[in-house]
Write a protein that holds these residues in place. Sequence first.
Motif, mmCIF file in Angstrom:
data_model
loop_
_atom_site.group_PDB
_atom_site.id
_atom_site.type_symbol
_atom_site.label_atom_id
_atom_site.label_comp_id
_atom_site.label_asym_id
_atom_site.label_seq_id
_atom_site.Cartn_x
_atom_site.Cartn_y
_atom_site.Cartn_z
ATOM 1 N N PRO A 70 -0.459 -10.569 -7.137
ATOM 2 C CA PRO A 70 -1.586 -9.862 -6.538
ATOM 3 C C PRO A 70 -2.181 -10.662 -5.380
ATOM 4 C CG PRO A 70 -2.297 -10.968 -8.534
ATOM 5 C CD PRO A 70 -0.819 -11.250 -8.375
ATOM 6 N N ALA A 71 -2.659 -9.956 -4.380
ATOM 7 C CA ALA A 71 -3.352 -10.600 -3.257
ATOM 8 C C ALA A 71 -4.469 -9.664 -2.809
ATOM 9 C CB ALA A 71 -2.389 -10.870 -2.109
ATOM 10 N N THR A 72 -5.653 -10.214 -2.664
ATOM 11 C CA THR A 72 -6.781 -9.416 -2.204
ATOM 12 C C THR A 72 -7.113 -9.780 -0.763
ATOM 13 O OG1 THR A 72 -8.352 -11.042 -3.046
ATOM 14 C CG2 THR A 72 -7.774 -9.222 -4.503
ATOM 15 N N THR A 73 -7.784 -8.873 -0.098
ATOM 16 C CA THR A 73 -8.218 -9.110 1.272
ATOM 17 C C THR A 73 -9.686 -9.533 1.251
ATOM 18 O OG1 THR A 73 -8.880 -6.806 1.519
ATOM 19 C CG2 THR A 73 -6.629 -7.358 2.163
ATOM 20 N N ASN A 74 -10.236 -9.665 2.389
ATOM 21 C CA ASN A 74 -11.664 -9.931 2.537
ATOM 22 C C ASN A 74 -12.436 -8.899 1.716
ATOM 23 O OD1 ASN A 74 -14.320 -9.466 3.667
ATOM 24 N ND2 ASN A 74 -13.740 -10.833 5.323
ATOM 25 N N MET A 118 -3.270 -0.822 -2.193
ATOM 26 C CA MET A 118 -4.167 0.175 -2.755
ATOM 27 C C MET A 118 -5.609 -0.165 -2.432
ATOM 28 S SD MET A 118 -3.405 -0.432 -6.742
ATOM 29 C CE MET A 118 -4.333 -1.740 -7.474
ATOM 30 N N SER A 119 -6.396 0.859 -2.340
ATOM 31 C CA SER A 119 -7.814 0.695 -2.053
ATOM 32 C C SER A 119 -8.526 0.311 -3.334
ATOM 33 C CB SER A 119 -8.385 2.010 -1.524
ATOM 34 O OG SER A 119 -9.781 1.920 -1.418
ATOM 35 N N SER A 120 -9.431 -0.610 -3.237
ATOM 36 C CA SER A 120 -10.162 -1.052 -4.431
ATOM 37 C C SER A 120 -11.409 -0.219 -4.699
ATOM 38 C CB SER A 120 -10.543 -2.526 -4.287
ATOM 39 O OG SER A 120 -11.413 -2.689 -3.193
ATOM 40 N N ILE A 121 -11.634 0.809 -3.924
ATOM 41 C CA ILE A 121 -12.806 1.668 -4.132
ATOM 42 C C ILE A 121 -12.550 2.564 -5.331
ATOM 43 C CG2 ILE A 121 -14.236 3.493 -3.128
ATOM 44 C CD1 ILE A 121 -13.540 2.290 -0.380
ATOM 45 N N MET A 122 -13.471 2.566 -6.268
ATOM 46 C CA MET A 122 -13.310 3.343 -7.489
ATOM 47 C C MET A 122 -13.877 4.746 -7.314
ATOM 48 S SD MET A 122 -11.793 1.297 -9.475
ATOM 49 C CE MET A 122 -11.956 2.062 -11.056
ATOM 50 N N ASP A 123 -13.292 5.668 -8.041
ATOM 51 C CA ASP A 123 -13.798 7.026 -8.106
ATOM 52 C C ASP A 123 -15.099 6.988 -8.907
ATOM 53 O OD1 ASP A 123 -14.264 9.705 -8.384
ATOM 54 O OD2 ASP A 123 -12.263 10.181 -9.122
ATOM 55 N N ARG A 124 -16.132 7.580 -8.419
ATOM 56 C CA ARG A 124 -17.438 7.514 -9.095
ATOM 57 C C ARG A 124 -17.500 8.353 -10.371
ATOM 58 N NH1 ARG A 124 -20.884 4.875 -5.560
ATOM 59 N NH2 ARG A 124 -20.323 5.043 -3.378
ATOM 60 N N GLU A 125 -16.567 9.286 -10.539
ATOM 61 C CA GLU A 125 -16.593 10.150 -11.715
ATOM 62 C C GLU A 125 -15.955 9.513 -12.946
ATOM 63 O OE1 GLU A 125 -14.936 13.918 -10.678
ATOM 64 O OE2 GLU A 125 -16.155 14.087 -8.889
ATOM 65 N N VAL A 175 -13.282 -5.539 3.235
ATOM 66 C CA VAL A 175 -12.212 -4.582 3.530
ATOM 67 C C VAL A 175 -11.859 -3.788 2.276
ATOM 68 C CG1 VAL A 175 -9.849 -4.321 4.354
ATOM 69 C CG2 VAL A 175 -11.327 -6.060 5.361
ATOM 70 N N GLY A 176 -11.691 -4.448 1.160
ATOM 71 C CA GLY A 176 -11.497 -3.778 -0.117
ATOM 72 C C GLY A 176 -10.109 -3.254 -0.415
ATOM 73 N N PHE A 177 -9.081 -3.975 -0.033
ATOM 74 C CA PHE A 177 -7.721 -3.585 -0.387
ATOM 75 C C PHE A 177 -7.106 -4.634 -1.303
ATOM 76 C CE2 PHE A 177 -8.212 -1.391 3.699
ATOM 77 C CZ PHE A 177 -7.868 -0.099 3.312
ATOM 78 N N VAL A 178 -6.202 -4.181 -2.147
ATOM 79 C CA VAL A 178 -5.443 -5.072 -3.007
ATOM 80 C C VAL A 178 -3.965 -4.832 -2.708
ATOM 81 C CG1 VAL A 178 -4.858 -5.645 -5.395
ATOM 82 C CG2 VAL A 178 -7.185 -4.998 -4.810
ATOM 83 N N PHE A 179 -3.231 -5.911 -2.515
ATOM 84 C CA PHE A 179 -1.791 -5.824 -2.322
ATOM 85 C C PHE A 179 -1.114 -6.357 -3.575
ATOM 86 C CE2 PHE A 179 -3.540 -6.098 1.914
ATOM 87 C CZ PHE A 179 -2.804 -5.151 2.619
ATOM 88 N N LEU A 180 -0.159 -5.604 -4.103
ATOM 89 C CA LEU A 180 0.621 -6.047 -5.254
ATOM 90 C C LEU A 180 2.069 -6.175 -4.805
ATOM 91 C CD1 LEU A 180 -0.809 -3.699 -8.029
ATOM 92 C CD2 LEU A 180 -1.365 -6.107 -7.642
ATOM 93 N N THR A 181 2.621 -7.375 -4.911
ATOM 94 C CA THR A 181 4.017 -7.585 -4.577
ATOM 95 C C THR A 181 4.795 -7.690 -5.879
ATOM 96 O OG1 THR A 181 3.489 -8.693 -2.506
ATOM 97 C CG2 THR A 181 5.675 -9.105 -3.425
ATOM 98 N N TYR A 182 5.751 -6.796 -6.031
ATOM 99 C CA TYR A 182 6.605 -6.768 -7.218
ATOM 100 C C TYR A 182 7.929 -7.452 -6.875
ATOM 101 C CZ TYR A 182 3.441 -3.306 -9.226
ATOM 102 O OH TYR A 182 2.349 -2.673 -9.736
ATOM 103 N N ILE A 183 8.297 -8.436 -7.670
ATOM 104 C CA ILE A 183 9.613 -9.041 -7.573
ATOM 105 C C ILE A 183 10.451 -8.341 -8.643
ATOM 106 C CG2 ILE A 183 10.965 -11.171 -7.650
ATOM 107 C CD1 ILE A 183 8.761 -11.166 -5.493
ATOM 108 N N LEU A 184 11.479 -7.637 -8.209
ATOM 109 C CA LEU A 184 12.318 -6.862 -9.111
ATOM 110 C C LEU A 184 13.674 -7.534 -9.260
ATOM 111 C CD1 LEU A 184 11.538 -3.383 -7.537
ATOM 112 C CD2 LEU A 184 10.461 -4.377 -9.534
ATOM 113 N N CYS A 185 14.298 -7.376 -10.412
ATOM 114 C CA CYS A 185 15.631 -7.934 -10.608
ATOM 115 C C CYS A 185 16.515 -6.902 -11.285
ATOM 116 C CB CYS A 185 15.581 -9.225 -11.423
ATOM 117 S SG CYS A 185 14.954 -9.018 -13.085
#
Length: 62
Positions: A43-47, A10-17, A50-60
């Motif tokens: 969670p893992a963030t990039t540089n 997901m993009s870490s850029i927030m909606d200004r509204e 760049v402004g992206f966040v990766f979320l890895t879900y471990i499901l069972c």
Amino acid sequence: MQYRTLTVKMSSIMDRETEYKEFQFPKLNELLEAGWGIKEIIPATTNQNVGFVFLTYILCQQ
């Protein structure tokens, strides 16, 4: 017990509204509705430029 991983980006850029932005992950919702549960979220963030966040879900599923 069965395990499955799912990573979303997901993009870490927030909606200004608004002060926050809510995200929906259709594939994750589908798996949760099918009886899978979240065991862990990694969670893992990039540089910061760049402004992206990766979320890895471990499901069972039992």
